[in-house]
Scaffold this active site. Sequence first.
Site, mmCIF file in Angstrom:
data_model
loop_
_atom_site.group_PDB
_atom_site.id
_atom_site.type_symbol
_atom_site.label_atom_id
_atom_site.label_comp_id
_atom_site.label_asym_id
_atom_site.label_seq_id
_atom_site.Cartn_x
_atom_site.Cartn_y
_atom_site.Cartn_z
ATOM 1 N N LYS A 1 0.947 -1.394 -0.062
ATOM 2 C CA LYS A 1 -0.022 -0.038 0.202
ATOM 3 C C LYS A 1 0.847 1.220 -0.200
ATOM 4 C CE LYS A 1 -4.540 -1.357 1.472
ATOM 5 N NZ LYS A 1 -5.615 -1.400 2.458
ATOM 6 N N LYS B 1 -3.401 -9.884 -6.499
ATOM 7 C CA LYS B 1 -4.718 -10.317 -6.172
ATOM 8 C C LYS B 1 -5.865 -9.252 -6.776
ATOM 9 C CE LYS B 1 -6.129 -8.387 -2.513
ATOM 10 N NZ LYS B 1 -6.697 -7.451 -1.016
ATOM 11 N N LYS C 1 -10.407 -4.392 -4.773
ATOM 12 C CA LYS C 1 -11.445 -3.165 -5.123
ATOM 13 C C LYS C 1 -10.951 -1.945 -5.655
ATOM 14 C CE LYS C 1 -12.616 -3.010 -0.159
ATOM 15 N NZ LYS C 1 -11.434 -3.075 0.544
#
Length: 335
Positions: free
Chosen positions: A118, A200, A203
């Site tokens: 992130k 992965k 969203k």
Amino acid sequence: MENQNKNKKRILSGVTPSGYLTIGHITGALANWVKLQDEFDSYFMVADLHAITVRQVPADLRQRTLDTLAFFLAAGIDPDKSTVFVQSQVPAHSELTWVLSTFTGMGECQRMTQFKDKSAKNMDNINVGLFSYPILMACDILLYQADCVPVGQDQKQHLELTRNIAQRFNHHYSDTFTSPEPFIPKIGGRIMSLQDPKQKMSKSDANENATIFLKDEDDVIKRKIKRAVTDSGTGIIYNENNPGIANLMELYSIATNTNYEQIESKFESAGYAEFKEACGNAVAEFVAPIREKFKDIRQNKSLLNEIIQHGKEKAGKTAFKTLRKVYKKVGFYQG
Ligand code: TYM
């Protein structure tokens, strides 16, 4: 229901409302929550405190909080059986996070792969919250004394940290927290991006074609699967070294409730194009009832508000009990 839940073991899990939910949220989390909600005293939350580690538009965050809750219900969570709540409405989550941050090493947080990923994606905003996010997640779980946490594969490391923090605190004072076990499904625990099957499905992927959202209409789902990146092979054979086709087989397996052997024999003489078409149809059929139920539930704002209000009271009581115990143990003056 409250009394019926008294002697049951407990589960807790959550979804961060930082985007639209994807099919990965169903396969990795919600489908198992639904299966487990009868057996366990269940707490499911919309993790809005987690969402602000990345900048959010406030009005959108409020809407997505309700969207996420409505998807819980559309997927089959029954608010009469399970406690469904919004994280920021229970102040104990933030309060315990302070205490347990003093029981967490900098190095432990630094090792979290999700923090590394992130922060690489948000170079302009690597805030302390992003760094300490796993402590908040540990507190979400420990406040409810959860025995088990149903999550996707990507949360496994956070669960290990949770166990370490719990054991460290228990060891330093005395038994206070239940050390939780993760519950990660073998199939569906890590659905991959349709555009980069080594990553992965997420969203927040900038490329919408990479992700099947639960709000996607049938034609959109079919188109995305048709365009999914696959390797240069031909046969429909499950092989982890061919991650593109393996991912589609996993989705097909979940959508049709069949295993890989059955899929291989059904598509023995088929090529990728034929399989993709069948997969698109199956996944569209799998998502459609959830999407349609969602549309219905999402309109009923008074129902959603009622559930949130009830969840806040119930979760608040359970969480406060643990927090009070912790404050006592660490020596905070209680009057
Ligand atoms: P989040 O919102 O990223 O994802 C919610 C749940 O869905 C699972 N999941 C997936 N499973 C399989 N394949 C995928 N592609 C996929 N994408 C998401 C996740 O593993 C997760 O189980 N930090 C958490 C939310 C959270 C939480 C908690 C979870 C906050 N506090 C306490 C459990 C317990 C998160 O951001 O999940």
